[in-house]
Design a protein around this motif. Structure first.
Motif, PDB file in Angstrom:
ATOM      1  N   ALA A 176      -6.373   2.049 -16.436  1.00  9.49           N
ATOM      2  CA  ALA A 176      -5.609   1.217 -15.928  1.00  9.49           C
ATOM      3  C   ALA A 176      -5.505   1.193 -14.353  1.00  9.49           C
ATOM      4  CB  ALA A 176      -3.940   1.615 -16.156  1.00  9.49           C
ATOM      5  N   LEU A 177      -5.484  -0.168 -13.932  1.00  8.16           N
ATOM      6  CA  LEU A 177      -5.739  -0.472 -12.551  1.00  8.16           C
ATOM      7  C   LEU A 177      -4.306   0.223 -11.724  1.00  8.16           C
ATOM      8  CD1 LEU A 177      -7.046  -4.104 -12.029  1.00  8.16           C
ATOM      9  CD2 LEU A 177      -7.608  -1.919 -10.775  1.00  8.16           C
ATOM     10  N   THR A 178      -4.552   0.673 -10.635  1.00  9.30           N
ATOM     11  CA  THR A 178      -3.801   1.142  -9.606  1.00  9.30           C
ATOM     12  C   THR A 178      -3.863   0.600  -8.204  1.00  9.30           C
ATOM     13  OG1 THR A 178      -4.908   3.036  -8.815  1.00  9.30           O
ATOM     14  CG2 THR A 178      -3.535   3.358 -10.693  1.00  9.30           C
ATOM     15  N   GLN A 179      -2.632   0.387  -7.430  1.00  8.92           N
ATOM     16  CA  GLN A 179      -2.764   0.078  -6.213  1.00  8.92           C
ATOM     17  C   GLN A 179      -3.756   0.856  -5.415  1.00  8.92           C
ATOM     18  OE1 GLN A 179      -1.092  -2.452  -4.000  1.00  8.92           O
ATOM     19  NE2 GLN A 179       0.337  -3.132  -5.664  1.00  8.92           N
ATOM     20  N   LYS A 180      -4.139   2.088  -5.338  1.00 11.64           N
ATOM     21  CA  LYS A 180      -5.190   2.566  -4.640  1.00 11.64           C
ATOM     22  C   LYS A 180      -6.485   2.391  -5.142  1.00 11.64           C
ATOM     23  CE  LYS A 180      -6.414   7.410  -3.543  1.00 11.64           C
ATOM     24  NZ  LYS A 180      -7.905   7.287  -3.995  1.00 11.64           N
ATOM     25  N   ARG A 181      -6.760   2.112  -6.500  1.00 13.65           N
ATOM     26  CA  ARG A 181      -8.175   1.749  -6.864  1.00 13.65           C
ATOM     27  C   ARG A 181      -8.311   0.376  -6.574  1.00 13.65           C
ATOM     28  NH1 ARG A 181     -11.975   5.382  -7.976  1.00 13.65           N
ATOM     29  NH2 ARG A 181     -12.717   4.384  -9.751  1.00 13.65           N
ATOM     30  N   PHE A 182      -7.155  -0.533  -6.755  1.00 10.66           N
ATOM     31  CA  PHE A 182      -7.353  -1.842  -6.350  1.00 10.66           C
ATOM     32  C   PHE A 182      -7.987  -2.196  -4.878  1.00 10.66           C
ATOM     33  CE2 PHE A 182      -5.511  -5.790  -4.324  1.00 10.66           C
ATOM     34  CZ  PHE A 182      -6.138  -6.707  -5.265  1.00 10.66           C
ATOM     35  N   TRP A 183      -7.260  -1.382  -3.973  1.00 13.73           N
ATOM     36  CA  TRP A 183      -7.679  -1.609  -2.530  1.00 13.73           C
ATOM     37  C   TRP A 183      -9.073  -1.284  -2.172  1.00 13.73           C
ATOM     38  CZ3 TRP A 183      -5.445  -5.393  -0.471  1.00 13.73           C
ATOM     39  CH2 TRP A 183      -4.202  -5.868  -0.800  1.00 13.73           C
ATOM     40  N   GLU A 184      -9.388   0.059  -2.910  1.00  8.76           N
ATOM     41  CA  GLU A 184     -10.768   0.489  -2.638  1.00  8.76           C
ATOM     42  C   GLU A 184     -11.924  -0.384  -2.977  1.00  8.76           C
ATOM     43  OE1 GLU A 184     -10.579   4.144  -4.804  1.00  8.76           O
ATOM     44  OE2 GLU A 184      -9.653   5.259  -3.276  1.00  8.76           O
ATOM     45  N   MET A 185     -11.521  -1.133  -4.222  1.00 10.13           N
ATOM     46  CA  MET A 185     -12.433  -2.090  -5.014  1.00 10.13           C
ATOM     47  C   MET A 185     -12.348  -3.397  -3.909  1.00 10.13           C
ATOM     48  SD  MET A 185     -11.519  -1.445  -8.743  1.00 10.13           S
ATOM     49  CE  MET A 185     -13.198  -2.415  -9.690  1.00 10.13           C
ATOM     50  N   ILE A 186     -11.326  -3.820  -3.514  1.00  9.60           N
ATOM     51  CA  ILE A 186     -11.120  -5.025  -2.488  1.00  9.60           C
ATOM     52  C   ILE A 186     -12.110  -4.595  -1.280  1.00  9.60           C
ATOM     53  CG2 ILE A 186      -9.789  -6.416  -0.992  1.00  9.60           C
ATOM     54  CD1 ILE A 186      -9.684  -7.350  -3.723  1.00  9.60           C
ATOM     55  N   ARG A 187     -11.873  -3.485  -0.788  1.00  6.42           N
ATOM     56  CA  ARG A 187     -12.699  -3.099   0.506  1.00  6.42           C
ATOM     57  C   ARG A 187     -14.237  -3.406   0.367  1.00  6.42           C
ATOM     58  NH1 ARG A 187     -12.896   3.027   3.414  1.00  6.42           N
ATOM     59  NH2 ARG A 187     -14.194   2.545   4.934  1.00  6.42           N
ATOM     60  N   LEU A 188     -14.675  -3.079  -0.877  1.00  7.91           N
ATOM     61  CA  LEU A 188     -15.990  -3.226  -1.273  1.00  7.91           C
ATOM     62  C   LEU A 188     -16.375  -4.597  -1.385  1.00  7.91           C
ATOM     63  CD1 LEU A 188     -16.619  -0.114  -3.741  1.00  7.91           C
ATOM     64  CD2 LEU A 188     -17.270  -0.296  -1.141  1.00  7.91           C
ATOM     65  N   PHE A 189     -15.396  -5.429  -1.707  1.00  4.30           N
ATOM     66  CA  PHE A 189     -15.605  -6.963  -2.273  1.00  4.30           C
ATOM     67  C   PHE A 189     -15.614  -7.921  -1.005  1.00  4.30           C
ATOM     68  CE2 PHE A 189     -14.121 -11.032  -3.709  1.00  4.30           C
ATOM     69  CZ  PHE A 189     -15.028 -11.368  -4.359  1.00  4.30           C
ATOM     70  N   ILE A 190     -14.809  -7.322   0.268  1.00  9.94           N
ATOM     71  CA  ILE A 190     -14.839  -8.093   1.419  1.00  9.94           C
ATOM     72  C   ILE A 190     -16.135  -8.376   2.079  1.00  9.94           C
ATOM     73  CG2 ILE A 190     -13.668  -8.625   3.714  1.00  9.94           C
ATOM     74  CD1 ILE A 190     -11.165  -7.280   2.356  1.00  9.94           C
ATOM     75  N   GLN A 191     -16.464  -9.609   2.455  1.00  6.78           N
ATOM     76  CA  GLN A 191     -18.011  -9.873   3.117  1.00  6.78           C
ATOM     77  C   GLN A 191     -17.779 -10.054   4.436  1.00  6.78           C
ATOM     78  OE1 GLN A 191     -20.089 -12.648   0.863  1.00  6.78           O
ATOM     79  NE2 GLN A 191     -19.876 -11.436  -1.221  1.00  6.78           N
ATOM     80  N   LYS A 192     -18.599 -10.071   5.339  1.00  2.00           N
ATOM     81  CA  LYS A 192     -18.684 -10.608   6.636  1.00  2.00           C
ATOM     82  C   LYS A 192     -18.475 -11.947   6.706  1.00  2.00           C
ATOM     83  CE  LYS A 192     -21.953 -11.389  10.383  1.00  2.00           C
ATOM     84  NZ  LYS A 192     -23.502 -11.155  11.014  1.00  2.00           N
ATOM     85  N   ASP A 193     -17.512 -12.524   7.697  1.00  4.60           N
ATOM     86  CA  ASP A 193     -17.143 -13.820   7.850  1.00  4.60           C
ATOM     87  C   ASP A 193     -15.931 -14.362   6.984  1.00  4.60           C
ATOM     88  OD1 ASP A 193     -18.945 -14.069   9.939  1.00  4.60           O
ATOM     89  OD2 ASP A 193     -20.820 -14.584   8.626  1.00  4.60           O
ATOM     90  N   ASP A 194     -15.588 -13.520   5.959  1.00  5.08           N
ATOM     91  CA  ASP A 194     -14.380 -13.792   5.198  1.00  5.08           C
ATOM     92  C   ASP A 194     -13.087 -14.191   6.008  1.00  5.08           C
ATOM     93  OD1 ASP A 194     -15.905 -13.754   2.887  1.00  5.08           O
ATOM     94  OD2 ASP A 194     -15.092 -11.986   2.168  1.00  5.08           O
ATOM     95  N   VAL A 195     -12.292 -14.904   5.277  1.00  2.72           N
ATOM     96  CA  VAL A 195     -10.929 -15.124   5.642  1.00  2.72           C
ATOM     97  C   VAL A 195      -9.945 -14.300   4.649  1.00  2.72           C
ATOM     98  CG1 VAL A 195      -8.859 -16.635   6.356  1.00  2.72           C
ATOM     99  CG2 VAL A 195     -11.341 -17.194   7.015  1.00  2.72           C
ATOM    100  N   VAL A 196      -9.333 -13.454   5.041  1.00  2.00           N
ATOM    101  CA  VAL A 196      -8.489 -12.622   4.149  1.00  2.00           C
ATOM    102  C   VAL A 196      -7.175 -13.061   4.558  1.00  2.00           C
ATOM    103  CG1 VAL A 196      -7.697 -10.454   3.607  1.00  2.00           C
ATOM    104  CG2 VAL A 196     -10.324 -10.580   3.842  1.00  2.00           C
ATOM    105  N   VAL A 197      -6.266 -13.618   3.560  1.00  8.25           N
ATOM    106  CA  VAL A 197      -4.854 -13.864   3.862  1.00  8.25           C
ATOM    107  C   VAL A 197      -3.996 -12.945   2.766  1.00  8.25           C
ATOM    108  CG1 VAL A 197      -3.346 -15.982   3.711  1.00  8.25           C
ATOM    109  CG2 VAL A 197      -5.823 -16.290   3.942  1.00  8.25           C
ATOM    110  N   ALA A 198      -2.922 -12.140   3.309  1.00  7.61           N
ATOM    111  CA  ALA A 198      -2.410 -11.409   2.740  1.00  7.61           C
ATOM    112  C   ALA A 198      -0.691 -11.707   2.831  1.00  7.61           C
ATOM    113  CB  ALA A 198      -2.701 -10.040   3.293  1.00  7.61           C
ATOM    114  N   ASP A 199      -0.178 -11.663   1.718  1.00  6.64           N
ATOM    115  CA  ASP A 199       1.372 -12.206   1.895  1.00  6.64           C
ATOM    116  C   ASP A 199       2.027 -10.841   2.121  1.00  6.64           C
ATOM    117  OD1 ASP A 199       2.726 -14.899   0.944  1.00  6.64           O
ATOM    118  OD2 ASP A 199       4.065 -13.134   0.477  1.00  6.64           O
ATOM    119  N   GLN A 200       3.303 -10.952   2.637  1.00  4.48           N
ATOM    120  CA  GLN A 200       4.158 -10.186   3.130  1.00  4.48           C
ATOM    121  C   GLN A 200       4.804  -9.280   2.043  1.00  4.48           C
ATOM    122  OE1 GLN A 200       4.135  -9.485   6.272  1.00  4.48           O
ATOM    123  NE2 GLN A 200       5.557  -7.829   6.393  1.00  4.48           N
ATOM    124  N   GLY A 201       4.400  -8.352   1.658  1.00  3.77           N
ATOM    125  CA  GLY A 201       4.534  -7.471   0.694  1.00  3.77           C
ATOM    126  C   GLY A 201       3.515  -6.364   0.237  1.00  3.77           C
TER     127      GLY A 201
END
Length: 557
Positions: free
Chosen positions: A364-389
């Motif tokens: 099952a997905l957890t916050q910890k694993r989700f953010w580890e996978m997002i870290r690998l997914f973000i690429q150079k020159d991206d715009v990352v928009v994160a809501d306040q939560g």
């Protein structure tokens, strides 16, 4: 198209001169004829939004990428719907031009009881409200229009703050003279004596310091100081950290970057490095509660040199009218570069070495694993928009690749802001990939703007973290309270319900394997909007938010 040059055309041309190519808003009977002027101009595109609040959020996101933005609403009901978004732009120093189409001048002068008013014959209630959340305001008349337009637009650009233009329906079509001079003029430079005094005071302080450090924040990006900051950092050799509000203003892969500082919740190396520095060069920083973990910074004020957008302040000695770029340029030219060995810099790339990542397909997905996978997914020159939560506090700890722009709203903190802001940010630069990270509670406030994204054929990647309610609030108070519950939606079905046809792909992910498959497919489908529902447990949250929830709870007692 009218052959007469008008006040409305003058306003539109001045907006174009500032580089604005899209204008957001909602039509209403008091602005319709002015909207004709907008759509007659081939260099401008009208972007109609689902409501005025979303239009204000979209303009804010556009301005953070493009430098300035504009939106148009109708009088009363429309402008009050937008006021929350404009207040957020004021709080976080985002230049947005708010234009209100209002009743005819004669109607206002005679105090007629017309619609969208309070029925009391007064027409300045709402402009008074905007005075509290904008840096300049005006009501245009036949006599003052061109001068007033220039005044408020210059204020918007130079002060990096929203402004308010009240445009009566009978005014924009009146004749005007075309502008003969550029709208923007060079800022007056600081005197040579002021610069000399600043250098004479600060250079010995900085050179004497044994553990100097640079701390940068969001004003660097608002005042377009990223290049000057980079040159200063590399000229001095000093370590640099940012705060989360300014995350991304400096390349986080740079060997001198040591992390995102958040007071006592910072990693030990970073916290000790900042709190025990004998000289902190603070560049474009404002210390607020949510980015300092409840004002828990541990350094002494007397060790801080404040370099603000238009002045330098050290121990209450103020050197005025020195632009940030100029301050950094002058200091960089005088300071000797320190040797790397003497500064004991441990960059983030070494503090957080990437471990081999293996997907556990049925886990099952957890916050910890989700953010580890997002870290690998973000690429150079991206715009990352994160809501306040959970999104903002999770993304805060993810190291960004070179030239990634990070958008959040930690000071104003209006949940739901980021979805329309992503619309604006994507329109501001179609060449960049936009990733939106938003919780289910925030998503329910502004989800309608997905229909605008689909209509405009935009291709952001939207991650909706479905943890069944208001998790930030649960972390602060009432983890099982009914007021922190929301109705469960079929989130993955929403793009289709909002009119998506073949221009989107939607995914619902419960496990690591499902999420990994979605990320792989997203990478192979760049030409459609991608929507990912990420299901996690109700009280699963980033470690930083768990700590901050306790801090905010204590702060509220």
């Amino acid at each position: 198209m009218s052959t007469t040059y008008t006040i409305g055309r003058y306003l539109v041309d001045r907006l174009g001169e500032l580089g604005i190519r899209h204008i957001f808003g909602v039509p209403g009977d008091y602005n319709l004829s002015f909207l004709d002027t907008i759509i007659e101009q081939p260099a401008l595109e009208w972007v109609g939004n689902c409501n005025e609040l979303n239009a204000a959020y979209a303009a804010d996101g556009y301005a953070r990428i493009h430098g300035i933005a504009a939106l148009v609403t109708t009088f009363g009901v429309g402008e009050l719907s937008a006021v929350n978004g404009i207040a957020g732009s004021r709080a976080e120093q985002v230049p947005v031009v708010k234009i209100t189409g209002s009743p005819a001048s004669k109607v206002a002068e005679e105090g007629r009881l017309v619609h969208h008013t309070l029925g009391d014959g007064e027409f300045n209630h709402f402009s008074k409200m905007y005075k509290e959340v904008t840096a300049a305001q005006t009501t245009l008349t036949a006599e003052n229009a061109t001068e007033e337009i220039d005044r408020v637009l210059r204020t918007c650009w130079y002060e990096k703050a929203p402004v308010y233009i009240n445009l009566p329906v009978d005014i924009h079509g009146l004749p005007a003279k075309q502008p003969k001079e550029p709208l923007l003029k060079e800022d007056s430079a600081a005197s040579a004596n002021t610069i000399s005094e600043m250098l004479e005071t600060l250079i010995p302080v900085i050179e004497k310091a044994k553990s100097p450090v640079i701390l940068a924040d969001y004003q660097v990006s608002r005042f377009h100081g990223e290049e000057a900051l980079k040159r200063f950092v590399e000229a001095t050799g000093f370590p640099i950290a940012t705060l989360s509000m300014g995350k991304g203003v400096f390349n986080e892969e740079h060997p001198q970057f040591i992390g995102v500082y958040s007071g006592k919740t910072s990693p030990d190396y970073l916290r000790n490095r900042i709190d025990h520095a004998d000289c902190i060069i603070s560049i474009g920083v404002k210390f607020t509660d949510s980015i300092t973990s409840g004002f828990s910074q541990g350094f002494k004020e007397e060790s801080v040199i404040h370099i603000a957008p238009k002045e330098v302040n050290y121990r209450n000695e103020v050197y005025s009218k020195i632009a940030m770029d100029e301050s950094l340029k002058q200091l960089a030219g005088m300071l000797k570069k320190r040797e790397e060995q003497s500064l004991n810099i441990i960059p983030v790339t070494e503090q957080q070495r990437e471990e081999p990542f293996y997907v556990k397909d049925d886990q099952a997905l957890t916050q910890k694993r989700f953010w580890e996978m997002i870290r690998l997914f973000i690429q150079k020159d991206d715009v990352v928009v994160a809501d306040q939560g959970t999104s903002f506090f999770g993304a805060q700890t993810v190291p960004l690749k070179e030239n990634v722009t990070y958008i959040g709203q930690p000071l104003w903190g209006s949940i739901g802001y980021t979805l329309p802001a992503t619309l604006g940010a994507q329109l501001a630069d179609l060449s960049r990939r936009n990733l939106l990270l938003i919780g289910d509670g925030a998503f329910q406030l502004t989800f309608q703007e997905i229909s605008t994204m689909l209509r405009e054929n935009l291709h952001p990647i939207i991650f909706v973290i479905n943890n069944d309610g208001y998790t930030v609030e649960r972390s602060i108070h009432g983890p099982e309270a009914s007021y922190n519950d929301i109705k469960m939606w079929r989130y993955a079905d929403i793009p289709a319900a909002l009119g998506g046809n073949k221009n989107f792909k939607s995914y619902k992910t419960n496990t690591e394997g499902e999420f990994a498959d979605a990320l792989k497919d997203i990478a192979e489908s760049p030409d459609v909007l991608r929507f990912v529902e990420v299901v996690t447990q109700k009280m699963d949250m980033p470690e930083l938010l768990t700590t901050l929830g306790k801090i905010f709870a204590a702060q509220n007692d």
